[in-house]
Design an enzyme around this catalytic site. Structure first.
Site, PDB file in Angstrom:
ATOM      1  N   GLU A   1      54.137  45.999  36.130  1.00 20.03           N
ATOM      2  CA  GLU A   1      53.918  45.589  37.726  1.00 20.03           C
ATOM      3  C   GLU A   1      52.910  45.681  38.155  1.00 20.03           C
ATOM      4  O   GLU A   1      51.923  45.121  38.894  1.00 20.03           O
ATOM      5  CB  GLU A   1      54.709  46.221  38.278  1.00 20.03           C
ATOM      6  CG  GLU A   1      56.323  46.217  38.650  1.00 20.03           C
ATOM      7  CD  GLU A   1      56.946  44.927  38.500  1.00 20.03           C
ATOM      8  OE1 GLU A   1      56.353  44.658  39.437  1.00 20.03           O
ATOM      9  OE2 GLU A   1      58.014  44.922  38.091  1.00 20.03           O
TER      10      GLU A   1
ATOM     11  N   GLY B   1      41.294  39.703  36.724  1.00 24.07           N
ATOM     12  CA  GLY B   1      40.833  40.524  38.358  1.00 24.07           C
ATOM     13  C   GLY B   1      41.552  41.620  38.713  1.00 24.07           C
ATOM     14  O   GLY B   1      41.942  42.069  38.702  1.00 24.07           O
ATOM     15  N   TYR B   2      40.609  41.666  40.137  1.00 18.98           N
ATOM     16  CA  TYR B   2      41.182  43.155  40.475  1.00 18.98           C
ATOM     17  C   TYR B   2      40.747  43.973  39.500  1.00 18.98           C
ATOM     18  O   TYR B   2      41.596  45.116  39.232  1.00 18.98           O
ATOM     19  CB  TYR B   2      42.400  43.108  41.596  1.00 18.98           C
ATOM     20  CG  TYR B   2      42.942  42.746  42.351  1.00 18.98           C
ATOM     21  CD1 TYR B   2      42.175  42.270  43.185  1.00 18.98           C
ATOM     22  CD2 TYR B   2      43.610  41.242  42.763  1.00 18.98           C
ATOM     23  CE1 TYR B   2      41.480  41.140  44.764  1.00 18.98           C
ATOM     24  CE2 TYR B   2      43.297  40.376  44.200  1.00 18.98           C
ATOM     25  CZ  TYR B   2      42.165  40.608  44.749  1.00 18.98           C
ATOM     26  OH  TYR B   2      43.120  40.142  46.155  1.00 18.98           O
TER      27      TYR B   2
ATOM     28  N   TYR C   1      55.137  49.001  47.360  1.00 16.39           N
ATOM     29  CA  TYR C   1      56.067  48.128  46.362  1.00 16.39           C
ATOM     30  C   TYR C   1      56.035  48.681  44.776  1.00 16.39           C
ATOM     31  O   TYR C   1      57.030  48.219  44.445  1.00 16.39           O
ATOM     32  CB  TYR C   1      55.200  46.418  46.500  1.00 16.39           C
ATOM     33  CG  TYR C   1      55.637  45.685  44.856  1.00 16.39           C
ATOM     34  CD1 TYR C   1      56.821  44.944  44.617  1.00 16.39           C
ATOM     35  CD2 TYR C   1      54.844  45.460  43.677  1.00 16.39           C
ATOM     36  CE1 TYR C   1      57.120  44.911  43.592  1.00 16.39           C
ATOM     37  CE2 TYR C   1      55.473  44.824  42.632  1.00 16.39           C
ATOM     38  CZ  TYR C   1      56.751  44.898  42.497  1.00 16.39           C
ATOM     39  OH  TYR C   1      57.660  44.310  41.737  1.00 16.39           O
TER      40      TYR C   1
ATOM     41  N   ASP D   1      58.096  42.957  47.687  1.00 19.12           N
ATOM     42  CA  ASP D   1      56.812  42.012  47.542  1.00 19.12           C
ATOM     43  C   ASP D   1      56.636  40.847  47.947  1.00 19.12           C
ATOM     44  O   ASP D   1      57.785  40.445  48.996  1.00 19.12           O
ATOM     45  CB  ASP D   1      56.487  41.819  45.964  1.00 19.12           C
ATOM     46  CG  ASP D   1      57.706  40.594  44.865  1.00 19.12           C
ATOM     47  OD1 ASP D   1      58.483  40.356  46.103  1.00 19.12           O
ATOM     48  OD2 ASP D   1      56.855  40.329  44.142  1.00 19.12           O
TER      49      ASP D   1
END
Length: 350
Positions: free
Chosen positions: A37, A81-82, A120, A138
């Site tokens: 997730e 990413g992130y 979420y 989401d």
DNA sequence: AACACGGGGGT
DNA sequence: ACCCCAGTGTT
């Protein structure tokens, strides 16, 4: 708003026939669901799959994650990413080891309190791994419900999300919260597609869908326009010595925190200015040919990169700089995707 | 409530 | 070249 007929029976029947076979669905332990997730936040399933397999081989348990060193952790996330996601994953794993004996708690509020786990993800782990009757809303679910109810409120507005969450729970069957939540997301991912082209002919809920009845399915969901990106000129120096390429560690906070990059300055510099900047850091180089200009687009910034190749003596370097040979570039240092254009050159030798 | 934070796919 | 996608944490 009049209530909608129940959606769960048709939705669950569709899901049982159309659910994609995914590794974390094969063995849905709390840890597997958690990692998947987090990887899937802002990331497409196809992109996450190879990362997921590699991750579980490297870090099969929450304790392995808690004890992993940062460089290796970044490397496992390289290109996804992130990157705060992976640092929060480890922070949370350490808390789980300290507070909960290495097992995720089967409790929505305790999940929500862990770093990197918001509404979420707490709902997804709670419902899918622990069968708790909680929502997991989401972007897919927002899209599905905006169409089911033909609702044109801005889905980026928290009030809209709250209202949709209410609707989601009105339809959730107590005996199958996980499959229900997963089915809503799967429907959004496979059938109720974005960009104004849902596959209504394949939708098990088409006969209930108010947007379908009104003919508005291609205009939903509504969201307000994003802010324009800032354009950031970037001067890159690819400096090679006998010991490899010059890399610089980024600051511990902000964009691409703690990752590695070629020497760069976030401004447009002339050839002479670029050499002077490096010299003032104590790194003396001989500049060579220009780099092919390259662009990298983040959600909020656009980097316009140009610069030069250079050579240098393999001299001692200031803190935060290293010479990286091809092996350590491949195995150790994490370079963000922004430098993809320069990867081939960096991999030539060093 | 607004902003920071990556990277990939479609056309 | 330009469009879209969209969770969590911080301010």
């Amino acid at each position: 708003m009049p209530t909608l007929s129940p959606i769960a029976p048709d939705l669950l029947a569709w899901f049982s026939q159309n659910a994609r076979i995914l590794p974390f669905r094969q063995d849905p332990t709390p840890y597997h669901i958690w990692v998947s997730e987090i990887m899937l936040q802002q990331t497409r399933v196809a992109a996450a799959l190879e990362y997921y397999d590699r991750w579980m081989k490297a870090l099969p348990t929450i304790r392995d994650l808690a004890e992993c060193d940062e460089e290796k952790l970044h490397k496992l996330w390289e290109g996804l990413g992130y990157y705060s996601r992976v640092r929060n994953l480890q922070k949370a794993a350490r808390i789980v080891c300290q507070e909960y004996g290495g097992q995720l708690p089967a409790d929505h509020k305790k999940l929500l309190a862990l770093p990197g786990i918001g509404d979420y993800t707490a709902g997804a782990i709670g419902s899918i791994a622990f069968h708790l009757p909680v929502p997991a809303v989401d972007g897919n679910v927002l899209r599905v419900f905006s169409r089911l109810y033909n609702d044109d409120r801005d889905i980026a507005d928290p009030k809209t999300k709250k209202a949709y969450t209410q609707w989601v729970m009105e339809h959730q069957p107590p005996e199958a919260p996980g499959p229900y939540n997963e089915a809503l997301m799967e429907l959004g991912a496979l059938v109720c597609l974005p960009n104004g082209e849902p596959l209504c002919d394949a939708c098990p809920l088409a006969h209930l869908c108010r947007a379908r009845q009104a003919g508005t399915q291609n205009t939903l969901p509504v969201k307000k326009a994003a802010k324009a990106r800032r354009i950031q000129p970037v001067t890159v120096l690819l400096v090679k010595s006998e010991q490899g390429w010059l890399l610089q560690r980024r600051p511990d906070s902000g964009l691409l925190a703690g990752l590695w990059q070629p020497a760069l300055f976030e401004e447009e510099l002339s050839r002479q200015e670029a050499a002077d900047r490096l010299a003032s850091l104590g790194i003396s180089v001989q500049l060579g040919g220009p780099l092919k200009p390259a662009k990298h687009i983040f959600s909020h910034i656009e980097w316009r990169m140009s610069g030069w190749q250079a050579t240098a003596e393999a001299a001692p370097l200031p803190d935060g700089y290293v010479w990286a040979d091809r092996e350590s570039l491949a195995q150790q240092y994490t370079l963000p995707g922004a430098f993809k254009a320069y990867r081939p050159l960096l991999e030539t030798d060093g």
